[in-house]
Design a protein around this motif. Sequence first.
Motif, PDB file in Angstrom:
ATOM      1  N   THR A  56       1.025  -1.034  -0.067  1.00  0.00           N
ATOM      2  CA  THR A  56       0.151   0.048  -0.089  1.00  0.00           C
ATOM      3  C   THR A  56       0.845   1.248  -0.229  1.00  0.00           C
ATOM      4  N   ILE A  66       0.774   6.599  -9.479  1.00  0.00           N
ATOM      5  CA  ILE A  66       0.107   5.877  -8.150  1.00  0.00           C
ATOM      6  C   ILE A  66      -0.189   7.002  -7.093  1.00  0.00           C
ATOM      7  N   ASP A  70      -3.222   3.795  -2.638  1.00  0.00           N
ATOM      8  CA  ASP A  70      -3.160   2.476  -3.801  1.00  0.00           C
ATOM      9  C   ASP A  70      -2.673   1.296  -3.223  1.00  0.00           C
ATOM     10  N   ARG A  71      -3.371   0.151  -4.012  1.00  0.00           N
ATOM     11  CA  ARG A  71      -2.629  -1.101  -3.484  1.00  0.00           C
ATOM     12  C   ARG A  71      -2.028  -1.647  -4.872  1.00  0.00           C
ATOM     13  N   VAL A  72      -0.463  -1.947  -4.735  1.00  0.00           N
ATOM     14  CA  VAL A  72       0.010  -2.362  -6.061  1.00  0.00           C
ATOM     15  C   VAL A  72       0.469  -3.688  -5.782  1.00  0.00           C
ATOM     16  N   VAL A 190      -1.027  -1.685 -10.433  1.00  0.00           N
ATOM     17  CA  VAL A 190      -2.057  -1.011  -9.517  1.00  0.00           C
ATOM     18  C   VAL A 190      -3.259  -1.803  -9.576  1.00  0.00           C
ATOM     19  N   ASN A 195      -6.310  -0.055 -11.952  1.00  0.00           N
ATOM     20  CA  ASN A 195      -5.686   0.630 -13.108  1.00  0.00           C
ATOM     21  C   ASN A 195      -4.949  -0.118 -13.970  1.00  0.00           C
TER      22      ASN A 195
END
Length: 258
Positions: A56, A66, A70-72, A190, A195
């Motif tokens: 996160t 990002i 956002d969670r990546v 993402v 995304n």
Amino acid sequence: MGGESTTRTAPRGGGANKGPVGSRTGQRLSGLAVALGLVLFLGGFAWGAVVYRPYTVPTSSMTPTIDAGDRVLAQRIDGAAVRRGDVVVFKDATWANAPMVKRVVAIGGDTVSCCQKGKLKVNGKVIDEPYLPAGTPAESSDFQTVTVPEGRLFLLGDERDTSLDSTAHLTDAAGGTVSRGAVSARVDAVVWPMNGMLERPTGFGALGGLSSPGPLRTVVALVIAGVVLILGGAAYGPLAKRAGASRARSGAEPTGGR
């Protein structure tokens, strides 16, 4: 002679068909579909868990690529695999005692400076950075040419006005650079909000090879294929049962005779 009425005789045992529903071949194929689906589904998840780590992102320093919160998904890599333009996760004690996410703009042996008509210059080439907010310069203030030592990286956030990146550490002993060994992962996508995959920045292509995307698309395809096979195989029994019941009702209709 008196009239007679005949009907088809129900099978013994109250008419209930307690055997396997559908043909034997269909039962075998549905079982194989479920088994293969489980292998693909669990295998895809296991592969993803080995290759990727979720993070996160706590700050807006990588906006608009990002955003904060956002969670990546970041692919576990060795620092030696880092290329220019990669968005990486790293930890350096002189920056912060926590993992950070920044973009690599120069690697060992490169020279980097800003700004040339509002753009970065790496190894004498002006770099196009389409991921920056539209109309903003590469840096809010110029900095002189920095030569990146071998085995180290020069990193910037995509939100150049507020990002605490290499430009904020130019007076450090390492001149704002970070060791390749500090990198633990490269951001691939993402995932929340969805995304999708990060685009590889072609502006760095003239300086050398760009990194290739990780296997995330393949992992997702395996998981989806597994779900489809599991649901398809599991649906065979109910569908075959419904078809058998429909045939039984048609065959049990009374017939008249004299």
